[in-house]
Design a protein around this motif. Structure first.
Motif, PDB file in Angstrom:
ATOM      1  N   LEU A 199       0.815  -1.226   0.000  1.00  0.00           N
ATOM      2  CA  LEU A 199       0.000   0.000   0.000  1.00  0.00           C
ATOM      3  C   LEU A 199       0.848   1.276   0.000  1.00  0.00           C
ATOM      4  O   LEU A 199       1.984   1.270   0.492  1.00  0.00           O
ATOM      5  CB  LEU A 199      -0.920   0.003   1.230  1.00  0.00           C
ATOM      6  CG  LEU A 199      -1.958  -1.128   1.282  1.00  0.00           C
ATOM      7  CD1 LEU A 199      -2.737  -1.079   2.602  1.00  0.00           C
ATOM      8  CD2 LEU A 199      -2.919  -1.062   0.096  1.00  0.00           C
ATOM      9  N   VAL A 200       0.252   2.374  -0.518  1.00  0.00           N
ATOM     10  CA  VAL A 200       0.922   3.680  -0.455  1.00  0.00           C
ATOM     11  C   VAL A 200       1.058   4.096   1.000  1.00  0.00           C
ATOM     12  O   VAL A 200       0.158   3.845   1.804  1.00  0.00           O
ATOM     13  CB  VAL A 200       0.143   4.831  -1.173  1.00  0.00           C
ATOM     14  CG1 VAL A 200       0.738   5.185  -2.485  1.00  0.00           C
ATOM     15  CG2 VAL A 200      -1.324   4.553  -1.272  1.00  0.00           C
ATOM     16  N   LYS A 201       2.145   4.765   1.307  1.00  0.00           N
ATOM     17  CA  LYS A 201       2.403   5.213   2.678  1.00  0.00           C
ATOM     18  C   LYS A 201       3.491   6.276   2.601  1.00  0.00           C
ATOM     19  O   LYS A 201       4.048   6.494   1.505  1.00  0.00           O
ATOM     20  CB  LYS A 201       2.828   4.014   3.548  1.00  0.00           C
ATOM     21  CG  LYS A 201       4.086   3.320   3.046  1.00  0.00           C
ATOM     22  CD  LYS A 201       4.404   2.071   3.824  1.00  0.00           C
ATOM     23  CE  LYS A 201       3.455   0.923   3.640  1.00  0.00           C
ATOM     24  NZ  LYS A 201       3.380   0.406   2.244  1.00  0.00           N
ATOM     25  N   PRO A 202       3.850   6.934   3.711  1.00  0.00           N
ATOM     26  CA  PRO A 202       4.886   7.971   3.628  1.00  0.00           C
ATOM     27  C   PRO A 202       6.184   7.456   2.994  1.00  0.00           C
ATOM     28  O   PRO A 202       6.615   6.328   3.252  1.00  0.00           O
ATOM     29  CB  PRO A 202       5.096   8.376   5.087  1.00  0.00           C
ATOM     30  CG  PRO A 202       3.770   8.089   5.732  1.00  0.00           C
ATOM     31  CD  PRO A 202       3.242   6.859   5.040  1.00  0.00           C
ATOM     32  N   ALA A 203       6.770   8.321   2.155  1.00  0.00           N
ATOM     33  CA  ALA A 203       7.913   7.928   1.323  1.00  0.00           C
ATOM     34  C   ALA A 203       9.078   7.361   2.141  1.00  0.00           C
ATOM     35  O   ALA A 203       9.738   6.408   1.707  1.00  0.00           O
ATOM     36  CB  ALA A 203       8.385   9.132   0.517  1.00  0.00           C
ATOM     37  N   GLU A 204       9.317   7.927   3.356  1.00  0.00           N
ATOM     38  CA  GLU A 204      10.496   7.479   4.132  1.00  0.00           C
ATOM     39  C   GLU A 204      10.406   5.986   4.444  1.00  0.00           C
ATOM     40  O   GLU A 204      11.412   5.272   4.409  1.00  0.00           O
ATOM     41  CB  GLU A 204      10.625   8.222   5.478  1.00  0.00           C
ATOM     42  CG  GLU A 204      10.516   9.724   5.448  1.00  0.00           C
ATOM     43  CD  GLU A 204       9.078  10.199   5.337  1.00  0.00           C
ATOM     44  OE1 GLU A 204       8.333  10.035   6.315  1.00  0.00           O
ATOM     45  OE2 GLU A 204       8.695  10.724   4.265  1.00  0.00           O
ATOM     46  N   ARG A 205       9.199   5.555   4.787  1.00  0.00           N
ATOM     47  CA  ARG A 205       9.017   4.146   5.172  1.00  0.00           C
ATOM     48  C   ARG A 205       9.299   3.229   3.960  1.00  0.00           C
ATOM     49  O   ARG A 205       9.934   2.179   4.090  1.00  0.00           O
ATOM     50  CB  ARG A 205       7.569   3.966   5.664  1.00  0.00           C
ATOM     51  CG  ARG A 205       7.259   2.595   6.218  1.00  0.00           C
ATOM     52  CD  ARG A 205       7.799   2.466   7.625  1.00  0.00           C
ATOM     53  NE  ARG A 205       7.854   1.096   8.080  1.00  0.00           N
ATOM     54  CZ  ARG A 205       7.017   0.553   8.969  1.00  0.00           C
ATOM     55  NH1 ARG A 205       6.068   1.268   9.504  1.00  0.00           N
ATOM     56  NH2 ARG A 205       7.175  -0.698   9.344  1.00  0.00           N
ATOM     57  N   ILE A 206       8.802   3.659   2.806  1.00  0.00           N
ATOM     58  CA  ILE A 206       8.987   2.852   1.588  1.00  0.00           C
ATOM     59  C   ILE A 206      10.461   2.865   1.186  1.00  0.00           C
ATOM     60  O   ILE A 206      11.050   1.820   0.878  1.00  0.00           O
ATOM     61  CB  ILE A 206       8.118   3.397   0.431  1.00  0.00           C
ATOM     62  CG1 ILE A 206       6.648   3.430   0.837  1.00  0.00           C
ATOM     63  CG2 ILE A 206       8.310   2.564  -0.831  1.00  0.00           C
ATOM     64  CD1 ILE A 206       5.697   3.926  -0.252  1.00  0.00           C
ATOM     65  N   LEU A 207      11.065   4.051   1.215  1.00  0.00           N
ATOM     66  CA  LEU A 207      12.471   4.171   0.798  1.00  0.00           C
ATOM     67  C   LEU A 207      13.385   3.308   1.663  1.00  0.00           C
ATOM     68  O   LEU A 207      14.299   2.651   1.156  1.00  0.00           O
ATOM     69  CB  LEU A 207      12.915   5.633   0.880  1.00  0.00           C
ATOM     70  CG  LEU A 207      12.561   6.460  -0.357  1.00  0.00           C
ATOM     71  CD1 LEU A 207      12.726   7.940  -0.071  1.00  0.00           C
ATOM     72  CD2 LEU A 207      13.416   6.026  -1.546  1.00  0.00           C
ATOM     73  N   ALA A 208      13.102   3.287   2.973  1.00  0.00           N
ATOM     74  CA  ALA A 208      13.934   2.487   3.880  1.00  0.00           C
ATOM     75  C   ALA A 208      13.876   1.004   3.499  1.00  0.00           C
ATOM     76  O   ALA A 208      14.881   0.283   3.576  1.00  0.00           O
ATOM     77  CB  ALA A 208      13.475   2.686   5.325  1.00  0.00           C
ATOM     78  N   ALA A 209      12.702   0.543   3.050  1.00  0.00           N
ATOM     79  CA  ALA A 209      12.528  -0.881   2.723  1.00  0.00           C
ATOM     80  C   ALA A 209      13.377  -1.296   1.516  1.00  0.00           C
ATOM     81  O   ALA A 209      13.698  -2.472   1.357  1.00  0.00           O
ATOM     82  CB  ALA A 209      11.051  -1.177   2.464  1.00  0.00           C
ATOM     83  N   TYR A 210      13.716  -0.313   0.655  1.00  0.00           N
ATOM     84  CA  TYR A 210      14.492  -0.636  -0.559  1.00  0.00           C
ATOM     85  C   TYR A 210      15.935  -0.119  -0.461  1.00  0.00           C
ATOM     86  O   TYR A 210      16.676  -0.169  -1.440  1.00  0.00           O
ATOM     87  CB  TYR A 210      13.771  -0.078  -1.797  1.00  0.00           C
ATOM     88  CG  TYR A 210      12.442  -0.783  -2.012  1.00  0.00           C
ATOM     89  CD1 TYR A 210      12.352  -1.889  -2.856  1.00  0.00           C
ATOM     90  CD2 TYR A 210      11.300  -0.390  -1.320  1.00  0.00           C
ATOM     91  CE1 TYR A 210      11.155  -2.561  -3.023  1.00  0.00           C
ATOM     92  CE2 TYR A 210      10.092  -1.057  -1.472  1.00  0.00           C
ATOM     93  CZ  TYR A 210      10.027  -2.143  -2.318  1.00  0.00           C
ATOM     94  OH  TYR A 210       8.840  -2.821  -2.481  1.00  0.00           O
TER      95      TYR A 210
END
Ligand code: AVI
Length: 323
Positions: A199-210
């Motif tokens: 799901l879409v969520k704040p960019a920092e959380r997504i960026l950290a995962a990659y």
């Protein structure tokens, strides 16, 4: 080892296909590319399993927790003796949860391009669940596939397609609709698709995962170059590339790139490719959906959005879609 009824549908040599895709993706005008399906050689599959265990990659843990809640209900909806088909079967933890939850599932048809991993995990499953008929299909599920007759329209048993892990995120949105339509065409009325979607969520959380701190995702991305080096005659130097993952907010997608840190010419099997300093090879998109945008996509693919499950933080979702 348990005898398995194996279906092989890979006529074309994977090394030849990869080389064709490198040549096409590196000689295009503008952005250089490599298809993300080539991540998953033996080493790449191991690295992907490691990514799933990093603290930053919330997807796997969250999906497993959602499945633990959803599967008893899924078992009620689909009923006993279902035939299960899974695209890209991987490590096999999630399928065990599904098999354990369902009432006497009849067949399991895992489809995967990595023959060794597929056959090893199928043999283990067949041994662990002697009542379940396991029919592994060695195939690239992005190409047309002839399915075993156990999954035919004539069967009076319900069919359940399982597509966890948000692999649908790695399709371009139009290709995702096309693929969902393709799944729909395999099913009869009342059959279902159980699919995991990030799901879409704040960019920092997504960026950290990659961009995990241990550098596992970087190694996974760099392994594409390692695979080129292992397979072909080349002067490619891995030390001249680095991993980069960026979040493209407008398109709601993570983009993974391999960046050439120097200006250079790279030769592969007699062909030369020029790279400018900081030029990138785009290796993967991972689209993030809202619940609504994914449900629209599913409806465009011909499904009813019957049930949807998420976690308390709305990081990930699992959809039970009915044909
Ligand atoms: C398989 N797929 C859903 C993963 C994703 O998150 O897009 C692949 C991956 N790429 C980097 N990390 C994980």
């Amino acid at each position: 080892m348990t005898d398995l009824n194996i279906h092989r549908q890979t006529q074309v040599n994977q090394d030849d296909l990869f080389l064709q895709d490198i040549f096409a993706g590196w000689s295009a005008v503008g952005q250089k590319t490599l298809p993300c399906k080539y991540f998953y050689d033996e080493k790449g599959s191991q690295l992907f399993d490691q990514i799933c265990q990093t603290p930053e990659y919330y997807h796997t843990r969250t999906e497993l927790a959602i499945l633990a809640r959803a599967l008893p209900e899924v078992a009620q909806y689909i009923g006993p003796h279902a035939d299960i088909l899974e695209f890209g079967s991987g490590a096999g933890i999630k399928i065990r949860k599904l098999i354990d939850a369902l009432s006497s599932p009849r067949t399991y048809i895992p489809i995967d391009i990595s023959e060794e991993i597929l056959l090893a995990s199928s043999a283990q499953l067949a041994q662990q669940y002697p009542e379940l008929a396991v029919f592994p299909v060695v195939a690239d599920y992005l190409s047309p596939i002839q399915l075993p007759e156990q999954f035919s329209h004539q069967s009076e048993h319900k069919k359940l397609v399982f597509f966890p892990g948000s692999t649908i995120s790695n399709f371009e949105p139009q290709a995702a609709i096309h693929f969902i339509k393709h799944i729909r065409a395999l099913l009869g009325e009342g059959d279902a698709l159980l699919i995991g979607v990030d799901l879409v969520k704040p960019a920092e959380r997504i960026l950290a995962a990659y961009n995990d701190a241990q550098g596992v995702t970087a190694a996974f991305n760099m392994n594409l170059l390692q695979r080129i080096q292992n397979t072909y005659q080349t002067d490619l130097d891995l030390d001249t590339f680095c991993h980069r993952a960026i979040y493209n907010v407008e398109r709601s997608r993570i983009e993974m790139h391999l960046i050439s840190t120097v200006q250079q010419d790279i030769q592969i099997e007699g062909r030369r490719f020029a790279f400018a300093e900081q030029e990138s090879i785009h290796t993967e998109n991972s689209y993030k959906y809202s619940l609504e945008s994914f449900q629209l996509l599913a409806r465009n693919g011909g499904f009813d959005c019957t049930h949807c499950y998420t976690d308390a933080q709305q990081l990930f979702s699992v959809h039970y879609l009915t044909a």
